[in-house]
Design an enzyme around this catalytic site. Structure first.
Site, PDB file in Angstrom:
ATOM      1  N   CYS A 116       6.824  -3.955  12.858  1.00 57.76           N
ATOM      2  CA  CYS A 116       7.907  -4.569  12.072  1.00 57.76           C
ATOM      3  C   CYS A 116       9.293  -4.179  12.577  1.00 57.76           C
ATOM      4  O   CYS A 116      10.285  -4.804  12.209  1.00 57.76           O
ATOM      5  CB  CYS A 116       7.756  -4.215  10.601  1.00 57.76           C
ATOM      6  SG  CYS A 116       6.209  -4.798   9.928  1.00 57.76           S
ATOM      7  N   HIS A 256      14.337  -4.243   6.170  1.00 54.14           N
ATOM      8  CA  HIS A 256      13.031  -4.878   6.363  1.00 54.14           C
ATOM      9  C   HIS A 256      12.463  -5.227   4.988  1.00 54.14           C
ATOM     10  O   HIS A 256      12.502  -4.410   4.064  1.00 54.14           O
ATOM     11  CB  HIS A 256      12.113  -3.895   7.093  1.00 54.14           C
ATOM     12  CG  HIS A 256      10.744  -4.432   7.324  1.00 54.14           C
ATOM     13  ND1 HIS A 256      10.520  -5.667   7.894  1.00 54.14           N
ATOM     14  CD2 HIS A 256       9.512  -3.923   7.030  1.00 54.14           C
ATOM     15  CE1 HIS A 256       9.221  -5.879   7.963  1.00 54.14           C
ATOM     16  NE2 HIS A 256       8.591  -4.847   7.442  1.00 54.14           N
ATOM     17  N   ASN A 286       6.330 -10.084   3.799  1.00 53.68           N
ATOM     18  CA  ASN A 286       6.662  -9.304   5.000  1.00 53.68           C
ATOM     19  C   ASN A 286       6.260 -10.103   6.244  1.00 53.68           C
ATOM     20  O   ASN A 286       5.081 -10.382   6.443  1.00 53.68           O
ATOM     21  CB  ASN A 286       5.896  -7.972   4.913  1.00 53.68           C
ATOM     22  CG  ASN A 286       6.096  -7.086   6.127  1.00 53.68           C
ATOM     23  OD1 ASN A 286       6.665  -7.492   7.130  1.00 53.68           O
ATOM     24  ND2 ASN A 286       5.609  -5.859   6.034  1.00 53.68           N
TER      25      ASN A 286
HETATM   26  N1  COA Z   1      -3.638  -6.947  -7.150  1.00 52.70           N
HETATM   27  C1  COA Z   1      -4.050  -6.191  -8.170  1.00 52.70           C
HETATM   28  N2  COA Z   1      -4.323  -4.888  -8.045  1.00 52.70           N
HETATM   29  C2  COA Z   1      -4.174  -4.332  -6.847  1.00 52.70           C
HETATM   30  C3  COA Z   1      -3.731  -5.068  -5.741  1.00 52.70           C
HETATM   31  C4  COA Z   1      -3.466  -6.416  -5.918  1.00 52.70           C
HETATM   32  N3  COA Z   1      -3.036  -7.202  -4.919  1.00 52.70           N
HETATM   33  N4  COA Z   1      -3.664  -4.225  -4.667  1.00 52.70           N
HETATM   34  C5  COA Z   1      -4.025  -3.009  -5.094  1.00 52.70           C
HETATM   35  N5  COA Z   1      -4.358  -3.068  -6.412  1.00 52.70           N
HETATM   36  C6  COA Z   1      -4.794  -1.994  -7.283  1.00 52.70           C
HETATM   37  C7  COA Z   1      -5.489  -0.886  -6.519  1.00 52.70           C
HETATM   38  O1  COA Z   1      -6.844  -1.218  -6.331  1.00 52.70           O
HETATM   39  C8  COA Z   1      -5.307   0.284  -7.448  1.00 52.70           C
HETATM   40  O2  COA Z   1      -6.240   0.209  -8.508  1.00 52.70           O
HETATM   41  P1  COA Z   1      -6.875   1.560  -9.123  1.00 52.70           P
HETATM   42  O3  COA Z   1      -5.711   2.347  -9.669  1.00 52.70           O
HETATM   43  O4  COA Z   1      -7.782   1.022 -10.174  1.00 52.70           O
HETATM   44  O5  COA Z   1      -7.549   2.238  -7.997  1.00 52.70           O
HETATM   45  C9  COA Z   1      -3.920   0.026  -8.070  1.00 52.70           C
HETATM   46  O6  COA Z   1      -3.652  -1.367  -7.848  1.00 52.70           O
HETATM   47  C10 COA Z   1      -2.788   0.855  -7.493  1.00 52.70           C
HETATM   48  O7  COA Z   1      -2.910   0.860  -6.111  1.00 52.70           O
HETATM   49  P2  COA Z   1      -1.834   1.578  -5.216  1.00 52.70           P
HETATM   50  O8  COA Z   1      -2.199   1.376  -3.799  1.00 52.70           O
HETATM   51  O9  COA Z   1      -1.636   2.967  -5.660  1.00 52.70           O
HETATM   52  O10 COA Z   1      -0.514   0.732  -5.619  1.00 52.70           O
HETATM   53  P3  COA Z   1       0.958   0.934  -5.168  1.00 52.70           P
HETATM   54  O11 COA Z   1       1.836   1.032  -6.332  1.00 52.70           O
HETATM   55  O12 COA Z   1       1.108   1.950  -4.078  1.00 52.70           O
HETATM   56  O13 COA Z   1       1.290  -0.493  -4.493  1.00 52.70           O
HETATM   57  C11 COA Z   1       1.440  -1.477  -2.324  1.00 52.70           C
HETATM   58  C12 COA Z   1       0.506  -0.929  -3.391  1.00 52.70           C
HETATM   59  C13 COA Z   1       0.610  -1.872  -1.117  1.00 52.70           C
HETATM   60  C14 COA Z   1       2.139  -2.709  -2.882  1.00 52.70           C
HETATM   61  C15 COA Z   1       2.503  -0.402  -1.940  1.00 52.70           C
HETATM   62  O14 COA Z   1       1.854   0.831  -1.714  1.00 52.70           O
HETATM   63  C16 COA Z   1       3.277  -0.771  -0.722  1.00 52.70           C
HETATM   64  O15 COA Z   1       3.994  -1.755  -0.706  1.00 52.70           O
HETATM   65  N6  COA Z   1       3.199   0.045   0.332  1.00 52.70           N
HETATM   66  C17 COA Z   1       3.926  -0.219   1.553  1.00 52.70           C
HETATM   67  C18 COA Z   1       3.244  -1.311   2.322  1.00 52.70           C
HETATM   68  C19 COA Z   1       4.104  -1.830   3.417  1.00 52.70           C
HETATM   69  O16 COA Z   1       5.265  -1.974   3.232  1.00 52.70           O
HETATM   70  N7  COA Z   1       3.503  -2.119   4.578  1.00 52.70           N
HETATM   71  C20 COA Z   1       4.179  -2.659   5.680  1.00 52.70           C
HETATM   72  C21 COA Z   1       5.199  -1.729   6.200  1.00 52.70           C
HETATM   73  S1  COA Z   1       6.021  -2.448   7.539  1.00 52.70           S
END
Ligand code: COA
Length: 329
Positions: A116, A256, A286
């Site tokens: 990215c 970003h 993204n």
């Molecule tokens: N819909 C519903 N529930 C979802 C889900 C979705 N699309 N994706 C994950 N979950 C659930 C998980 O299974 C988890 O459930 P559990 O608590 O029962 O185990 C819960 O939501 C929380 O998951 P978690 O991973 O802790 O959520 P989070 O608050 O960290 O958000 C992201 C997840 C991916 C949105 C966040 O971590 C993020 O944006 N990270 C950076 C990713 C990124 O930017 N990548 C590219 C960088 S260039």
């Protein structure tokens, strides 16, 4: 003594595929909800390319627009760089496919891989090439089709990504110096937190890599989130320092667009209010290398920045890689 060669920004352009995939559409594919995606990421919809529309095609459409704004013909270019992690093929480079689409021959063309952060890395490379006197007029493109490397059964990742392309034309100048500074960083220790395992020399494509779905993005979202915020804030501050400008000299910040909560946390960390931050994540998701340049082009077209304004692009991606660039529009 000759005056230092500077870089002039001649024009920008962008292209997003027509097809819109909304959060409600995703509710039909995986166990998710519009509420969850909007609240956790800020994304409401993203664009998806057609099966017969490779990355070079999006890059071509964005490039044509940038060249029009720059008011130059493709024949005046002397280098093409595309930042991408979703090339048309492993080789030839997507930049070579773009060169062919633009109807030009002979000039060098290559792809740059920094996930990215690719577009901001590309700004640094373009600046160095122009300042050294090696090339005079460069087309730099950020283009990605993450939909084609997404696991559409994985709700943790498939809600985050989209497709698009943006382009910028740089020329040399004795008068202007529109790239005020660039700061880049990387840390390969974190390579297994955000990656695409198979298809390269570690796991060449086999029946089992396909059946185990190893040709799609794997990510530990929470860990990526935790690393992204401090690295983006650090990059933003370092690029400012290098430019000799103060935070108040920046008209808008274009981070970003990976997650609105990351963007808000970075803004807080560097001490700016969200009304100075450009956000279009709700419409695009993204789009990796294409993110900062498509957002910049949108900001210019929407009149959020005008000629002479200073903008800071801030990025973070797989690798991990990060960076920031201060440019004058
Ligand atoms: N819909 C519903 N529930 C979802 C889900 C979705 N699309 N994706 C994950 N979950 C659930 C998980 O299974 C988890 O459930 P559990 O608590 O029962 O185990 C819960 O939501 C929380 O998951 P978690 O991973 O802790 O959520 P989070 O608050 O960290 O958000 C992201 C997840 C991916 C949105 C966040 O971590 C993020 O944006 N990270 C950076 C990713 C990124 O930017 N990548 C590219 C960088 S260039």
């Amino acid at each position: 003594m000759d005056k230092k060669i500077g870089v002039k920004i001649l024009g920008t352009g962008s292209y997003l595929p027509e097809k819109i995939l909304t959060n409600s559409d995703l509710e039909k594919i995986v166990d998710t909800s519009d509420e969850w995606i909007s609240a956790r990421t800020g994304i409401r919809e993203r664009r998806i390319s057609k099966s017969n529309e490779p990355t070079s095609e999006l890059a071509y459409k964005a490039s044509i627009k940038a060249l029009e704004v720059a008011n130059i013909s493709p024949k005046q270019l002397d280098l093409i760089i595309i930042a991408t992690i979703t090339p048309d093929m492993f080789f030839p480079s997507t930049a070579c496919f773009l060169q062919r689409k633009l109807g030009i021959v002979s000039i060098p063309a290559f792809d740059l891989s920094a996930a990215c952060s690719g577009f901001v890395y590309g700004i640094s490379v373009s600046k160095a090439f122009i300042e050294s006197g090696l090339y005079k007029t460069i087309l730099l493109v950020g283009a990605d089709e993450l939909s084609k490397i997404t696991d559409w059964k994985d709700k943790n990742t498939c809600v985050l990504f989209g497709d698009g392309a943006g382009a910028i034309v740089f020329s040399n100048s004795q008068k202007d110096d529109d790239i005020l500074s660039v700061f880049l960083g990387a840390d390969g220790l974190y390579s297994d937190l955000l990656f695409l395992p198979a298809g390269g020399s570690v796991y060449p494509a086999t029946e089992s890599t396909v059946s185990e779905n190893l040709h799609t993005i794997k990510m530990q979202g929470r860990e990526v989130f935790k690393a992204a915020v401090p690295k983006m804030a650090l990059a933003a501050e370092k690029a400012l320092e290098l430019s000799g400008k103060s935070i108040n000299d920046i008209k808008i910040f274009i981070p970003h667009q990976a997650n609105i909560r990351i963007i808000e946390a970075v803004a807080k960390k560097i001490g700016i209010s969200m009304d100075r931050v450009f956000v279009n994540i709700h419409k695009t998701g993204n789009i990796s290398s294409a993110t900062t340049i498509t957002a910049l082009d949108e900001a210019i077209k929407a009149g959020k920045v005008c000629k002479g304004d200073i903008v800071e692009l801030i990025t973070f991606g797989g690798g991990f890689t990060w960076g920031a660039a201060i440019i004058r529009i």
